[in-house]
Enzyme design. Structure first.
Site, PDB file in Angstrom:
ATOM      1  CG  HIS A   1      -5.741  -2.320   0.480  1.00  0.00           C
ATOM      2  ND1 HIS A   1      -4.846  -2.298  -0.569  1.00  0.00           N
ATOM      3  CD2 HIS A   1      -5.226  -1.486   1.414  1.00  0.00           C
ATOM      4  CE1 HIS A   1      -3.838  -1.490  -0.273  1.00  0.00           C
ATOM      5  NE2 HIS A   1      -4.042  -0.987   0.915  1.00  0.00           N
ATOM      6  CG  ASP A   2      -7.174  -5.212   5.608  1.00  0.00           C
ATOM      7  OD1 ASP A   2      -6.405  -4.240   5.414  1.00  0.00           O
ATOM      8  OD2 ASP A   2      -8.078  -5.213   6.462  1.00  0.00           O
TER       9      ASP A   2
ATOM     10  CB  SER B   1      -0.929  -0.061   1.222  1.00  0.00           C
ATOM     11  OG  SER B   1      -1.960   0.852   1.125  1.00  0.00           O
TER      12      SER B   1
ATOM     13  NE  ARG C   1      -8.195   1.277  11.396  1.00  0.00           N
ATOM     14  CZ  ARG C   1      -7.077   0.957  10.769  1.00  0.00           C
ATOM     15  NH1 ARG C   1      -6.620   1.768   9.825  1.00  0.00           N
ATOM     16  NH2 ARG C   1      -6.413  -0.115  11.069  1.00  0.00           N
TER      17      ARG C   1
ATOM     18  CG  ASP D   1      -6.523  -3.939  -3.072  1.00  0.00           C
ATOM     19  OD1 ASP D   1      -7.351  -3.036  -2.816  1.00  0.00           O
ATOM     20  OD2 ASP D   1      -5.303  -3.819  -2.864  1.00  0.00           O
TER      21      ASP D   1
END
Lengths: 379, 201
Positions: free
Chosen positions: A352-353, A154, A224, A319
């Site tokens: 994405h994680d 990232s 968040r 992602d």
């Protein structure tokens, strides 16, 4: 009980830099500190060092635990350790907390020596290239001229990419994972919604909330929660939470009803307890501003011509925040610039994680590539 | 000039492909598998190049061999590569499983000067014999049953030549093989595997 595949108990260190640094924004910091951790041993010819660059909310604690009783190890413990893909039996691994961070490096919550109060709103914006500059100075202090590899996911991938342009001779290999050559309008939009949540929190006080003994907890929490949604995939979220209800029945209220709401609120609350609001703003701006092609006529291939490093680029199928297409832009630029590059697109449900998850094909590729790096540098 | 020529480690068909490739040239190997060809070419002919592969385990195998590899589905074209980037573009034992054959052949000569394709020859006598007996052919180079084969576009050597002509391409070399040996006499009947080199007319 020590786990043989863990780096074990680790201690963070602090590097002090008294030489002023002129930042891209035009501001000069006379002095700053960086927190970092190292695992493994630097070999005699100092050729086996690997720098791990962190993402938006990351830090220097990459692997191992501070105490046996720590619930969670460093954020990339599944990747880094003895016998793991980034093998600390072979490599000297460095995790660093970026300038502007909130885990010990000089940042908005640090005390400004000139005033004796936290920098707050006076802390300058920092660009990815500024981080690279500070990391290069850390490498100088550690006596490392060239990294065997610089690795990041990232925002960390962006730092690895920038390294190869700014200090080509100092990077043998760059591993750019779940990253992008620059953000899209949609990405910037998400970041701005997150920032607006913080900036409009009445507890933010223009960034000087430290003086008011408060934190913009509501803003951070929203930022968040939004971030989390974009880091997961719809499928992954559906698999984990679906439409599960906490009580099994509709309650017709705005309280937590669905499990996903509970999860996001929990993550948001946890984050707002430990992360600094100004750091969040600064890191998202660094993401927005990143565009290494900007000074090369907008042509990333021209920018990448500067690089000497060999590249491994990895993306993940679900992602959508930093989609595979974005990684392919990096790959195309590297191909056009006739660089050594390999690219893998990993099947994953984790969005994405995924770059933080333990996934067999992903880890196999990392291991294969880093074996090659180790052979090259005699590690 | 005296690079150690180790041809033993290569599959016979790839050995022939490798002989067509000039030293110090650039090669794109489509459906490169474990990267054997590129690895050999780099070590023996100072060839630079990239492999393209869809299978993740093969991608890992390439990386283990220090071969640069790009994980891509060939069906989506070669958009990642600019025009006239490579001296040779190789497509080995893959074309028969692809949907858009005309497109991939055109793409090969867009990104490269010379194409090299290897494919199972449907005209091989064993295939013809099995068809004559009323069965779908199963042979060394087409080792699947009709219901589980990935091959959707089988052709004979003769057919492939016609397609090249239709696309404005010409064959500049042909090697036909069976069980690792070159077949010179009646190749379209006696050869189970064909290698064709081609460029633009």
């Amino acid at each position: 009980m020590t786990n043989p595949s863990s780096v074990g108990i680790v201690t963070a260190q602090k590097a002090v830099f008294d030489q002023p640094i002129a930042l891209s924004s035009g501001v000069t910091l006379p002095r700053y500190e960086l927190m970092y951790e190292t695992y493994g041993t630097l070999n005699a010819n100092r050729s086996n060092a690997i720098l791990i660059c962190h993402a938006l909310s990351g830090h220097h604690h990459v692997a191992g635990r501070y105490e046996e009783t720590d619930k969670a190890p460093g954020w990339w413990d599944n990747m880094i350790g003895p016998g793991k893909p980034i093998d600390t039996n072979r490599f000297f691994v460095i995790g660093v907390n970026n300038l502007g961070g909130c885990h010990g490096s000089t940042g908005p919550s640090s005390i400004d020596p000139e005033t004796g109060t936290p920098f707050g709103s006076r802390f300058p914006l920092v660009l990815v290239r500024d981080w690279v500059e500070t990391q290069a100075r850390l490498a100088d202090q550690l006596g490392i001229h060239q990294f065997a590899a610089i690795i990041g996911g990232s925002l960390g991938g962006m730092q690895a990419l920038r390294w190869t342009i700014t200090y080509p001779q100092r990077v043998r290999h760059a591993l750019v994972i779940a990253s992008a050559p620059k953000l899209t309008a949609q990405n910037i939009a998400f970041n701005d919604v997150a920032r607006q949540a913080i900036l409009t929190d009445p507890d933010f006080h223009g960034g000087d909330f430290y003086a008011h003994n408060t934190v913009p907890r509501r803003g951070l929490r929203l930022a968040r929660m939004l971030g989390h949604i974009t880091y997961l995939s719809d499928d992954g979220m559906g698999e984990k939470f679906g439409r599960l209800l906490r009580s099994g029945e509709y309650r017709y209220s705005y309280e937590v009803e669905f499990e996903i709401e509970s999860y996001l609120r929990y993550q948001g609350d946890k984050f707002s307890d430990y992360f600094d609001a100004n750091t969040y703003l600064l890191m998202t701006k660094a993401l927005d501003y990143f565009d290494p092609a900007r000074h090369y006529g907008g042509d990333l291939a021209v920018a990448m011509k500067e690089a000497i490093a060999k590249f491994l680029v990895i993306s993940f199928t679900t992602d959508w925040r930093f989609a595979p297409e974005r990684s392919r832009e990096i790959v195309k630029a590297l191909l056009d610039a006739r660089k050594h590059v390999s690219y893998a697109e990993i099947e994953s449900a984790h969005g994405h994680d995924a770059f933080l998850m333990e996934d067999e094909p992903y880890h196999k590729i990392m291991r294969a590539y880093l074996n090659r790096v180790a052979e090259e540098v005699g590690a | 000039m005296n690079a150690p020529m180790n041809t033993q480690s290569l599959r016979p068909d790839l050995r022939n492909v490798a002989e067509w490739i000039k030293p110090d040239s650039t090669v794109l190997d489509l459906g490169c598998g474990d990267g054997s060809l590129l690895s050999w070419l780099a070590a023996n002919k100072r060839v630079q190049g990239y492999g393209v592969e869809i299978d993740v385990d093969s991608v890992t195998a390439c990386i283990e061999k220090h071969v640069d590899v790009i994980q891509t589905d060939l069906e989506s074209g070669l958009g990642t590569f600019e025009d006239n980037t490579f001296d040779f573009v190789v497509l080995s034992l893959t074309i028969q499983a692809m949907h858009n054959i005309e497109n991939i052949l055109a793409e090969m000569l867009r990104v490269g000067k010379t194409g090299i394709v290897t494919f199972p020859n449907f005209g091989f006598w064993e295939n013809r014999w099995q068809l004559a007996l009323g069965r779908m052919p199963v042979s060394e180079t087409i080792p699947y049953e009709w219901y589980n084969t990935p091959n959707i576009h089988l052709c004979t050597i003769y057919d492939f030549g016609l397609l090249l002509n239709k696309l404005g391409m010409q064959s500049t070399g042909q090697i036909v093989m069976h069980q690792g040996a070159t077949v010179h006499f009646l190749p379209n009947l006696r050869g189970s595997l064909a290698l064709v080199r081609f460029d633009k007319v």
